[in-house]
Design a protein around this motif. Structure first.
Motif, PDB file in Angstrom:
ATOM      1  N   CYS A  22       0.870  -1.174   0.000  1.00  0.00           N
ATOM      2  CA  CYS A  22       0.000   0.000   0.000  1.00  0.00           C
ATOM      3  C   CYS A  22       0.906   1.222   0.000  1.00  0.00           C
ATOM      4  CB  CYS A  22      -0.918  -0.008   1.206  1.00  0.00           C
ATOM      5  SG  CYS A  22      -1.874   1.512   1.424  1.00  0.00           S
ATOM      6  N   ALA A  23       0.922   1.917  -1.120  1.00  0.00           N
ATOM      7  CA  ALA A  23       1.754   3.105  -1.266  1.00  0.00           C
ATOM      8  C   ALA A  23       0.941   4.346  -0.941  1.00  0.00           C
ATOM      9  CB  ALA A  23       2.299   3.182  -2.694  1.00  0.00           C
ATOM     10  N   ALA A  24       1.492   5.165  -0.055  1.00  0.00           N
ATOM     11  CA  ALA A  24       0.779   6.347   0.431  1.00  0.00           C
ATOM     12  C   ALA A  24       1.412   7.626  -0.092  1.00  0.00           C
ATOM     13  CB  ALA A  24       0.789   6.361   1.954  1.00  0.00           C
ATOM     14  N   SER A  25       0.578   8.638  -0.287  1.00  0.00           N
ATOM     15  CA  SER A  25       1.065   9.954  -0.669  1.00  0.00           C
ATOM     16  C   SER A  25       0.051  10.999  -0.231  1.00  0.00           C
ATOM     17  CB  SER A  25       1.304  10.028  -2.173  1.00  0.00           C
ATOM     18  OG  SER A  25       0.106   9.786  -2.886  1.00  0.00           O
ATOM     19  N   GLY A  26       0.535  12.230  -0.104  1.00  0.00           N
ATOM     20  CA  GLY A  26      -0.364  13.340   0.208  1.00  0.00           C
ATOM     21  C   GLY A  26      -0.577  13.608   1.679  1.00  0.00           C
ATOM     22  N   PHE A  27       0.090  12.860   2.537  1.00  0.00           N
ATOM     23  CA  PHE A  27       0.013  13.105   3.972  1.00  0.00           C
ATOM     24  C   PHE A  27       1.296  12.586   4.611  1.00  0.00           C
ATOM     25  CE2 PHE A  27      -0.905   8.779   5.523  1.00  0.00           C
ATOM     26  CZ  PHE A  27      -1.302   8.155   4.351  1.00  0.00           C
ATOM     27  N   THR A  28       1.495  12.892   5.888  1.00  0.00           N
ATOM     28  CA  THR A  28       2.719  12.496   6.587  1.00  0.00           C
ATOM     29  C   THR A  28       2.574  11.063   7.072  1.00  0.00           C
ATOM     30  OG1 THR A  28       3.011  14.802   7.266  1.00  0.00           O
ATOM     31  CG2 THR A  28       4.393  13.148   8.345  1.00  0.00           C
ATOM     32  N   PHE A  29       2.959  10.166   6.215  1.00  0.00           N
ATOM     33  CA  PHE A  29       2.775   8.731   6.436  1.00  0.00           C
ATOM     34  C   PHE A  29       3.334   8.282   7.788  1.00  0.00           C
ATOM     35  CE2 PHE A  29       2.226   4.398   5.121  1.00  0.00           C
ATOM     36  CZ  PHE A  29       3.356   3.705   5.564  1.00  0.00           C
ATOM     37  N   SER A  30       4.497   8.785   8.144  1.00  0.00           N
ATOM     38  CA  SER A  30       5.198   8.298   9.335  1.00  0.00           C
ATOM     39  C   SER A  30       4.484   8.642  10.634  1.00  0.00           C
ATOM     40  CB  SER A  30       6.626   8.854   9.368  1.00  0.00           C
ATOM     41  OG  SER A  30       6.594  10.263   9.412  1.00  0.00           O
ATOM     42  N   ARG A  31       3.458   9.467  10.574  1.00  0.00           N
ATOM     43  CA  ARG A  31       2.716   9.838  11.777  1.00  0.00           C
ATOM     44  C   ARG A  31       1.459   9.005  11.978  1.00  0.00           C
ATOM     45  NH1 ARG A  31       2.887  16.513  11.634  1.00  0.00           N
ATOM     46  NH2 ARG A  31       5.167  16.714  11.742  1.00  0.00           N
ATOM     47  N   TYR A  32       1.169   8.141  11.038  1.00  0.00           N
ATOM     48  CA  TYR A  32      -0.091   7.408  11.050  1.00  0.00           C
ATOM     49  C   TYR A  32       0.107   5.944  11.400  1.00  0.00           C
ATOM     50  CZ  TYR A  32      -2.767  11.206   8.964  1.00  0.00           C
ATOM     51  OH  TYR A  32      -3.408  12.395   8.731  1.00  0.00           O
ATOM     52  N   THR A  33      -0.791   5.438  12.258  1.00  0.00           N
ATOM     53  CA  THR A  33      -0.953   4.002  12.367  1.00  0.00           C
ATOM     54  C   THR A  33      -1.539   3.502  11.048  1.00  0.00           C
ATOM     55  OG1 THR A  33      -1.286   4.026  14.755  1.00  0.00           O
ATOM     56  CG2 THR A  33      -2.244   2.183  13.550  1.00  0.00           C
ATOM     57  N   MET A  34      -1.018   2.391  10.588  1.00  0.00           N
ATOM     58  CA  MET A  34      -1.511   1.819   9.333  1.00  0.00           C
ATOM     59  C   MET A  34      -2.196   0.485   9.610  1.00  0.00           C
ATOM     60  SD  MET A  34      -0.907   4.063   7.085  1.00  0.00           S
ATOM     61  CE  MET A  34      -1.404   3.116   5.640  1.00  0.00           C
ATOM     62  N   LYS A  35      -3.270   0.246   8.907  1.00  0.00           N
ATOM     63  CA  LYS A  35      -4.073  -0.947   9.138  1.00  0.00           C
ATOM     64  C   LYS A  35      -4.445  -1.600   7.815  1.00  0.00           C
ATOM     65  CE  LYS A  35      -6.034   0.908  13.416  1.00  0.00           C
ATOM     66  NZ  LYS A  35      -7.265   1.249  14.167  1.00  0.00           N
ATOM     67  N   TRP A  36      -4.582  -2.909   7.858  1.00  0.00           N
ATOM     68  CA  TRP A  36      -5.139  -3.674   6.745  1.00  0.00           C
ATOM     69  C   TRP A  36      -6.485  -4.241   7.198  1.00  0.00           C
ATOM     70  CZ3 TRP A  36      -3.504  -3.872   1.835  1.00  0.00           C
ATOM     71  CH2 TRP A  36      -2.170  -3.520   1.552  1.00  0.00           C
ATOM     72  N   TYR A  37      -7.480  -4.048   6.361  1.00  0.00           N
ATOM     73  CA  TYR A  37      -8.804  -4.618   6.552  1.00  0.00           C
ATOM     74  C   TYR A  37      -9.097  -5.534   5.364  1.00  0.00           C
ATOM     75  CZ  TYR A  37     -10.072  -1.132  10.144  1.00  0.00           C
ATOM     76  OH  TYR A  37     -10.143  -0.366  11.287  1.00  0.00           O
ATOM     77  N   ARG A  38     -10.114  -6.343   5.529  1.00  0.00           N
ATOM     78  CA  ARG A  38     -10.607  -7.128   4.410  1.00  0.00           C
ATOM     79  C   ARG A  38     -12.118  -7.247   4.492  1.00  0.00           C
ATOM     80  NH1 ARG A  38      -8.201 -13.151   5.934  1.00  0.00           N
ATOM     81  NH2 ARG A  38      -9.596 -13.579   7.708  1.00  0.00           N
ATOM     82  N   GLY A 101      -7.202   9.546  13.679  1.00  0.00           N
ATOM     83  CA  GLY A 101      -8.338  10.437  13.884  1.00  0.00           C
ATOM     84  C   GLY A 101      -9.021  10.667  12.554  1.00  0.00           C
ATOM     85  N   ASN A 102      -8.385  11.433  11.685  1.00  0.00           N
ATOM     86  CA  ASN A 102      -8.878  11.509  10.302  1.00  0.00           C
ATOM     87  C   ASN A 102      -8.325  10.305   9.542  1.00  0.00           C
ATOM     88  OD1 ASN A 102      -6.336  12.732  10.762  1.00  0.00           O
ATOM     89  ND2 ASN A 102      -6.366  13.623   8.728  1.00  0.00           N
ATOM     90  N   ASP A 103      -9.204   9.583   8.909  1.00  0.00           N
ATOM     91  CA  ASP A 103      -8.830   8.311   8.292  1.00  0.00           C
ATOM     92  C   ASP A 103      -8.807   8.415   6.781  1.00  0.00           C
ATOM     93  OD1 ASP A 103     -10.982   6.568  10.655  1.00  0.00           O
ATOM     94  OD2 ASP A 103      -8.950   7.371  10.879  1.00  0.00           O
ATOM     95  N   TYR A 104      -7.875   7.677   6.178  1.00  0.00           N
ATOM     96  CA  TYR A 104      -7.797   7.578   4.729  1.00  0.00           C
ATOM     97  C   TYR A 104      -7.834   6.112   4.347  1.00  0.00           C
ATOM     98  CZ  TYR A 104      -5.854  12.272   5.453  1.00  0.00           C
ATOM     99  OH  TYR A 104      -5.648  13.573   5.843  1.00  0.00           O
ATOM    100  N   TRP A 105      -8.560   5.809   3.265  1.00  0.00           N
ATOM    101  CA  TRP A 105      -8.703   4.438   2.784  1.00  0.00           C
ATOM    102  C   TRP A 105      -8.184   4.314   1.358  1.00  0.00           C
ATOM    103  CZ3 TRP A 105     -10.699   0.283   5.492  1.00  0.00           C
ATOM    104  CH2 TRP A 105     -11.367   0.555   6.679  1.00  0.00           C
TER     105      TRP A 105
END
Length: 115
Positions: A22-38, A101-105
């Motif tokens: 999962c490649a991220a862009s447009g926000f400070t990735f290193s500050r976010y908990t990352m999760k996988w859902y299915r 807090g603010n979530d991105y999917w």
């Protein structure tokens, strides 16, 4: 513009392996908990694994413990899900989520486990 782009899904036989990215862009990735859902057809979306912002130990759903491993590379703004010993019940669309807090999917990637 925030983007999360999953890749690596596909068709695999039972017992096989896949590595999702999962490649991220447009926000400070290193500050976010990352999760996988299915989400499997006809079922609710479920949390599979999560990893804190500093890359410390992951947490897993009981159904995938010992088979899946979540990891991240903050230098590459990417989170991974290594899936081993896949079972037909793992068939689902897999989504990554950035959580602070603010979530991105992301848009999801299909994983199909079938012989």
């Amino acid at each position: 513009q925030v983007q999360l782009v999953e890749s690596g899904g596909g068709l695999v036989q039972p017992g096989g392996s896949l590595r999702l990215s999962c490649a991220a862009s447009g926000f400070t990735f290193s500050r976010y908990t990352m999760k996988w859902y299915r989400q499997a057809p006809g079922k609710e979306r479920e949390l599979v694994a999560s990893i804190p912002s500093n890359g410390g130990g992951g947490n897993y759903a009981d159904s995938v413990k010992g088979r899946f491993t979540i990891s991240r590379d903050n230098a590459k703004n990417t989170v991974y899900l290594q899936m081993n010993n896949l079972k037909p019940d793992d068939t689902a669309v897999y989504y990554c989520k950035a959580d602070r807090g603010n979530d991105y999917w992301g848009q999801g990637t299909q994983v199909t486990v079938s012989s």
